[in-house]
Design a protein around this motif. Sequence first.
Motif, short mmCIF file in Angstrom:
data_model
loop_
_atom_site.label_atom_id
_atom_site.label_comp_id
_atom_site.label_asym_id
_atom_site.label_seq_id
_atom_site.Cartn_x
_atom_site.Cartn_y
_atom_site.Cartn_z
N ALA A 277 -2.07 1.91 -4.75
CA ALA A 277 -1.32 3.17 -4.71
C ALA A 277 -2.26 4.33 -4.96
O ALA A 277 -3.14 4.27 -5.83
N ARG A 278 -2.06 5.39 -4.21
CA ARG A 278 -2.92 6.55 -4.33
C ARG A 278 -2.12 7.83 -4.09
O ARG A 278 -1.28 7.90 -3.19
N ASP A 279 -2.34 8.83 -4.95
CA ASP A 279 -1.71 10.14 -4.78
C ASP A 279 -0.20 10.03 -4.63
O ASP A 279 0.40 10.69 -3.77
N SER A 280 0.43 9.22 -5.46
CA SER A 280 1.87 8.98 -5.33
C SER A 280 2.58 9.15 -6.66
O SER A 280 1.97 9.06 -7.73
N LEU A 281 3.89 9.40 -6.56
CA LEU A 281 4.74 9.60 -7.73
C LEU A 281 5.76 8.48 -7.81
O LEU A 281 6.39 8.11 -6.82
N PHE A 282 5.95 7.95 -9.03
CA PHE A 282 6.98 6.96 -9.30
C PHE A 282 7.85 7.53 -10.42
O PHE A 282 7.38 7.72 -11.54
N SER B 254 0.85 -1.19 0.00
CA SER B 254 0.00 0.00 0.00
C SER B 254 0.89 1.24 0.00
O SER B 254 1.76 1.39 0.87
N ILE B 255 0.69 2.12 -0.97
CA ILE B 255 1.50 3.33 -1.11
C ILE B 255 0.55 4.53 -1.19
O ILE B 255 -0.28 4.61 -2.09
N THR B 256 0.67 5.46 -0.25
CA THR B 256 -0.23 6.60 -0.19
C THR B 256 0.57 7.89 -0.02
O THR B 256 1.44 7.98 0.86
N ASN B 257 0.28 8.86 -0.87
CA ASN B 257 0.87 10.20 -0.74
C ASN B 257 2.38 10.15 -0.57
O ASN B 257 2.95 10.80 0.30
N LEU C 256 -7.47 1.43 -12.77
CA LEU C 256 -6.59 2.56 -13.07
C LEU C 256 -7.44 3.80 -13.25
O LEU C 256 -8.25 3.88 -14.17
N LYS C 257 -7.27 4.79 -12.37
CA LYS C 257 -8.10 6.00 -12.42
C LYS C 257 -7.24 7.25 -12.22
O LYS C 257 -6.44 7.32 -11.29
N GLN C 258 -7.37 8.20 -13.12
CA GLN C 258 -6.78 9.52 -12.97
C GLN C 258 -5.26 9.46 -12.75
O GLN C 258 -4.71 10.20 -11.93
N ASP D 260 -4.66 5.06 -8.21
CA ASP D 260 -5.59 6.19 -8.24
C ASP D 260 -4.80 7.48 -8.05
O ASP D 260 -4.12 7.67 -7.05
N SER D 261 -4.88 8.35 -9.06
CA SER D 261 -4.23 9.67 -8.98
C SER D 261 -2.73 9.56 -8.75
O SER D 261 -2.15 10.27 -7.93
N CYS D 262 -2.09 8.66 -9.49
CA CYS D 262 -0.63 8.48 -9.39
C CYS D 262 0.06 9.02 -10.64
O CYS D 262 -0.56 9.14 -11.70
#
Length: 700
Positions: A474-479, A452-455, A553-555, A505-507
């Motif tokens: 994963a949500r709101d995260s950068l890779f 789980s990866i968040t923010n 996969l969203k946004q 979501d939103s990554c």
Amino acid sequence: MDREVAEKLIKKFLPNFKVSGELGKGSFGAVYKIEDELKERAAKIIPLNAMAGVESGSVVSADSKLERDFRHIVESYERIACDEIVTVYDFYMDKSENKGAAHALVIMEIYPMALDNYVIGHYEKTGGPLAMMVASKVIEKVALMIGNLYSKKGFLFEDFKPDNILIKESLGDLKVVVGDIGGLKNVVSIGLTGSQVTPTYCAPEVLRKGQVPEIRSIMYSFALLAFFILEGHLPFEDQRFATRIDMVKDKGLPFSRAEIPDLLKQVLAKCVAFEANDRFTSFDDIIMALRGQIPVQAAAPEEFGGATINVGGGAQGGTPIPAPGGAHTAGNDAFSAGTITVGATAGTTGTAGTATPAAPQPAHTQPPVLNSSAGTATVSPAAARTGLRSRPRKSGSGGLGSVSISEEKDLISSIEKEIKGFRIKKGETVKINNENCRVVGNIFVESNAILSITNSKLFFAENTGIISLGAIRARDSLFSAIDGARKWNNITIYSTPRSGINMFDSCKFHFGRGINGKYLKDTFNITRPAIHDKGFYGGGLFIAGGTDKTLKLKQNSFFKCSAHEGGGIYFHKSLSPVESCLFDKCSATGSGGGMAAFESNQVINHSNFSNCSSGKNGGGLHLHSSNVSMESTFFKACMSKYNGGGIACTSSSPTIKNCRFELCRSMKTGGGIFADPKSKPQASFPSFSKCKPDDTNFKT
């Protein structure tokens, strides 16, 4: 509008119908019940007004503006038509004798009442609330309606309140739909235009912080509406908005009915969590939790304060995943059974005593076991050097919010933590919350494990990435890459029935180069002939398998990712939907600059492909033996050196609806869309602008 005017208007266009009652009235018009000898309908009458003006150097008449406004109404309803929206049968426009005035007439399926009247009407008739079985059914149907609108049609129900929801009995069941589409917002346009909301049902982050509503904000509104369905009023309704929010935060929802199931209370309590990150991640999770298919807490893992990495324990074992060739291995695993919180202060001791990691092990061997007599230990960064290790502190740690590409280098240089790679075993859960980290070794997720990866922002070294047989949420995260010139691999997901639910979501995915073809063949037995040993696939994501229920996969956005095929994403035999994603400047030396799909039949909606390119076919998208369904997707300035500047179809028959192609080009044919002789795409209402050398090589 008075009833007499409405009757004249109805008589003009529908002479066999008569007005039998008024269903509702608002600032945007009125709705009347009309009927003939055989059927009943609802007629919505919308006043239109316009004045002549100058647009782009030309005079536009009032009549032209009225026609345009009417056309926009028709297109809005047609674009969003689905089972969750009230059915519309026909449209009419009547120009008034007064210049610059008209009425739009929308003929719709009739619903006898809105949800608020349904609930209050039952109290008036029986003196009590809805029966628990009925109330629970209505709550679940509302959740399904919101979730389907968002995940299948790409619309967010911003103005969420009971009088915007229509309800009726149909074939022995209850049916709920959205009655007023004015409160719906296309997720692609969220933040670009103003929001239409009702403060009574607003989430705290929207009402107090002025944030743009998003799906987790609607969950808060949903819980308030569910409370209204159960109790007949809002929680703490006699208080002001601000006080009401604080009381819900401090006291929870004040249910008075003893027969409300504990599971329903738990689900709604999670939906009204004060912090949006503490709510569910999707309405699919809410529905599964309501049905008891997943634990309430498992639907959205608990967030932990501070900059920590939490490793949840479980059973050992699982199928080992070898490292891809040329990449760092995960042999220096530091995490095993138990829960380990890596502290920020050296030399601290947890409640279970001090944990001492064993010496690093060779690649592909059992990871060291931390010596702890109980389930929890706190380990200093020095002791956990094989996993997360601290870097010398520099001024400025970098924000946790969104960063531009130009800011990434500064952020990377200030990062204090480093992940050297680890393996998540079967039954374990790893949470990376609110972290900025360098990653210098592969992260492996085994079957029946969860990451789980968040923010968080994870910057990968060259030839590293994440490889998963389990679940990644994963949500709101950068890779991204530590060095943009030396690209990281990607996130590779091999979905099986034991993988669990994957969600992004939103990554953001930046500067990925894909997973090696030989590794795919050797590890996952992916033997498609076109996958070459020396090629790389899926610059940001490689996805094998997965359905609309198991992978979402969203946004998400993909920037300057590249590969041999599928510059942003490569799908292999997948049904995973793509919702509201952006592919910007992604490229492929082969086909599918933004995305490539092989034997994949997913839904692609409300997405954008901008300045993507390929060395062969499909500058934006390449489909091979894939019959995808695509709607409201935009291809701009995409280019291919062979065929299909926007989309190239090889032995594929996709459904393409309401898609736009602008400035797309190919060196051979099909500047917008190309189809080979074995493909039969069905394109309805496409829009082409300045595509070269032609729009398509087939008739649309």
